[in-house]
Design an enzyme around this catalytic site. Structure first.
Site, PDB file in Angstrom:
ATOM      1  N   TYR A  68      16.648 104.529 -28.708  1.00 30.76           N
ATOM      2  CA  TYR A  68      17.616 103.269 -28.211  1.00 30.76           C
ATOM      3  C   TYR A  68      18.494 102.860 -29.634  1.00 30.76           C
ATOM      4  CZ  TYR A  68      20.347  99.848 -25.466  1.00 30.76           C
ATOM      5  OH  TYR A  68      21.240  99.072 -24.988  1.00 30.76           O
TER       6      TYR A  68
ATOM      7  N   ALA B 240      28.843  99.924 -18.116  1.00 27.46           N
ATOM      8  CA  ALA B 240      27.878 101.049 -18.621  1.00 27.46           C
ATOM      9  C   ALA B 240      28.442 102.159 -17.917  1.00 27.46           C
ATOM     10  CB  ALA B 240      26.420 100.546 -18.371  1.00 27.46           C
TER      11      ALA B 240
ATOM     12  N   GLU C 182      33.112 101.939  -7.569  1.00 29.61           N
ATOM     13  CA  GLU C 182      32.297 102.035  -6.514  1.00 29.61           C
ATOM     14  C   GLU C 182      32.871 102.980  -5.613  1.00 29.61           C
ATOM     15  OE1 GLU C 182      29.114 101.415  -7.240  1.00 29.61           O
ATOM     16  OE2 GLU C 182      29.188  99.795  -8.651  1.00 29.61           O
TER      17      GLU C 182
ATOM     18  N   TYR D  44      23.570  93.135 -15.517  1.00 33.90           N
ATOM     19  CA  TYR D  44      23.565  91.912 -15.892  1.00 33.90           C
ATOM     20  C   TYR D  44      25.207  91.374 -15.510  1.00 33.90           C
ATOM     21  CZ  TYR D  44      19.390  91.573 -18.927  1.00 33.90           C
ATOM     22  OH  TYR D  44      18.263  91.273 -19.250  1.00 33.90           O
TER      23      TYR D  44
ATOM     24  N   THR E 119      17.481  98.268 -14.449  1.00 37.20           N
ATOM     25  CA  THR E 119      19.060  98.422 -14.002  1.00 37.20           C
ATOM     26  C   THR E 119      19.171  99.793 -13.571  1.00 37.20           C
ATOM     27  OG1 THR E 119      19.925  98.376 -16.334  1.00 37.20           O
ATOM     28  CG2 THR E 119      19.645  96.121 -15.197  1.00 37.20           C
TER      29      THR E 119
ATOM     30  N   LYS F 182      26.182 100.112 -29.668  1.00 35.38           N
ATOM     31  CA  LYS F 182      26.103  98.837 -29.744  1.00 35.38           C
ATOM     32  C   LYS F 182      26.459  98.125 -30.879  1.00 35.38           C
ATOM     33  CE  LYS F 182      24.503  98.579 -25.538  1.00 35.38           C
ATOM     34  NZ  LYS F 182      25.333  97.848 -24.391  1.00 35.38           N
TER      35      LYS F 182
END
Length: 399
Positions: A239, A142, A77, A55, A279, A248
């Site tokens: 989840y 994430a 990365e 996202y 994802t 969350k």
């Protein structure tokens, strides 16, 4: 130069190498799917944390394409080596930067650990020197681990249920052929739950907002959003009712603390409940692949909302082009298409006998596998995978 003939090295739902041309093509395809809009009178400044995938990447591309944003994207990365390709996010970032440059835009990319104080200092310095106050902060990180900048302790997140063991059907692939398996998870202990909250909760989001406020880099009408997910009752045990759900909930509570704390009278803070997506983060969650495949079968191509679709929707809400869609907890909701009662009823019917559902309609599983492979630049239509390719691509540092 590092021309290599490469093939995917896949281990379950992880591919340890990526294809640079395929990764670039996925960015180009996203860019073309997002319908451009007339530029605003003033280009807003955006800081996007987690800008190379999922996202975060979708919000970056939609923001560039429709809002004309300028600013900074932060990602962490890996570069190419003699033995390995760069990560897919590295190649996607290079491709995004090329699109920005061709369009005459102004967006810089920082490759660093967004959890580190040194990264905050680097980004704040670049903002002050080049962009000025921030209009939008997008928090879309994430990660499996986070180093606490205050203590130096490394916390590791886990994907586990809370309270009771979890057994569920799962979707497996053997040489690309789907089959139904079973996943069994033991419940997390308190230390694992707390560590997951430390990694994926709102602590670091709060640090970024406070750092911007302390540096006098909050723009007039500043808005910050953090990405969240609720999902179906089918996946809730692993989840929303599990360790990730605890994180969350902390993230969502942090939004309220920001509104009454550093942003009181100075800006807005929301969590954004997005819909299901394929994802790199979601594929690591047990049973999500099967659930997403069945959901795709129920919705079909026309009913499915991509990350790009949802990113466009969110930007329109944040910019005032559309009214905010808020729930009773003040969260922005983008997931109505997924949680429509009729849709969920049909998914539950299929979930009751997933082997029969897969045998009757394997299209959703095939779609999921293709989407998963494209996350790493593989199986992208129009890409020639037969020849050698340059794997050493420079990171697009601040120009």
């Amino acid at each position: 130069m590092s021309i290599q003939q490469i093939a995917p090295k896949q281990r379950g739902y992880l591919i340890v190498n990526s294809h640079p041309v395929g990764s670039e093509a996925t960015v180009d395809r996203q860019w073309q799917r997002i319908e451009p809009a007339a530029p605003a009178d003033r280009a807003p400044v955006a800081l996007i944390l987690g800008a190379s995938a999922g996202y975060g990447q979708a919000l970056l591309l939609a923001g560039l394409r429709r809002q004309g944003i300028r600013g900074i994207g932060v990602a962490y990365e890996g570069a190419a080596t003699e033995r390995r390709t760069a990560t897919a996010g590295w190649y996607r970032t290079a491709a995004t930067s090329a699109l920005v440059e061709r369009g005459g835009g102004d967006f810089a990319f920082v490759n660093a650990d967004a959890y580190a104080d040194a990264t905050r200092a680097e980004v704040l310095k670049l903002l002050a020197e080049r962009y000025g106050p921030v209009d939008y902060l997008v928090y879309s990180l994430a990660s499996p681990r986070r180093t606490d900048p205050a203590t130096g302790e490394v916390h590791h997140s886990v994907i586990k249920p809370l309270g009771s063991p979890y057994t569920s059907p799962s979707l497996l692939f053997e040489d690309g052929v789907p089959r139904i398996g079973t996943v069994d998870l033991t419940p997390a202990d308190e230390a694992e739950r707390a560590a997951t909250v430390k990694v994926m909760g709102g602590e670091d989001w709060r640090l970024w907002v406070r750092a911007l406020a302390d540096a006098d880099l909050l723009g007039a009408g500043f808005t910050t959003v953090a990405l969240s997910y609720v999902g179906s009752e089918i996946t809730a045990p692993v989840y929303r009712q599990g360790t990730i759900g605890a994180a969350k909930e902390h993230l969502e509570a942090t939004a309220g603390e920001l509104r009454t704390g550093p942003l009181a009278g100075r800006g807005r803070a929301f969590t954004v409940v997005a819909g299901a997506a394929v994802t790199q983060a979601s594929t690591a969650i047990p049973s999500i692949a099967l659930y997403t495949s069945l959901l795709r079968n129920v919705l079909g191509e026309d009913g499915w909302r991509t990350t790009d679709d949802q990113a466009v929707d969110l930007w329109e809400q944040l910019s005032g082009a559309k009214e905010l869609v808020l729930d009773e907890q003040g969260r922005i909701r983008l997931d109505g298409w997924e949680l429509d009662p009729a849709v969920q009823d049909r998914v539950r019917e299929l979930w009751a006998d997933p082997a029969a559902a897969l045998a009757a309609d394997p299209a959703g599983a095939a779609w999921f596998y293709n989407q998963f492979r494209q996350l790493y630049g593989w199986d992208v239509p129009g890409v020639d995978y037969a020849g050698g390719v340059e794997t050493s691509v420079p990171w697009p540092g601040p120009r």
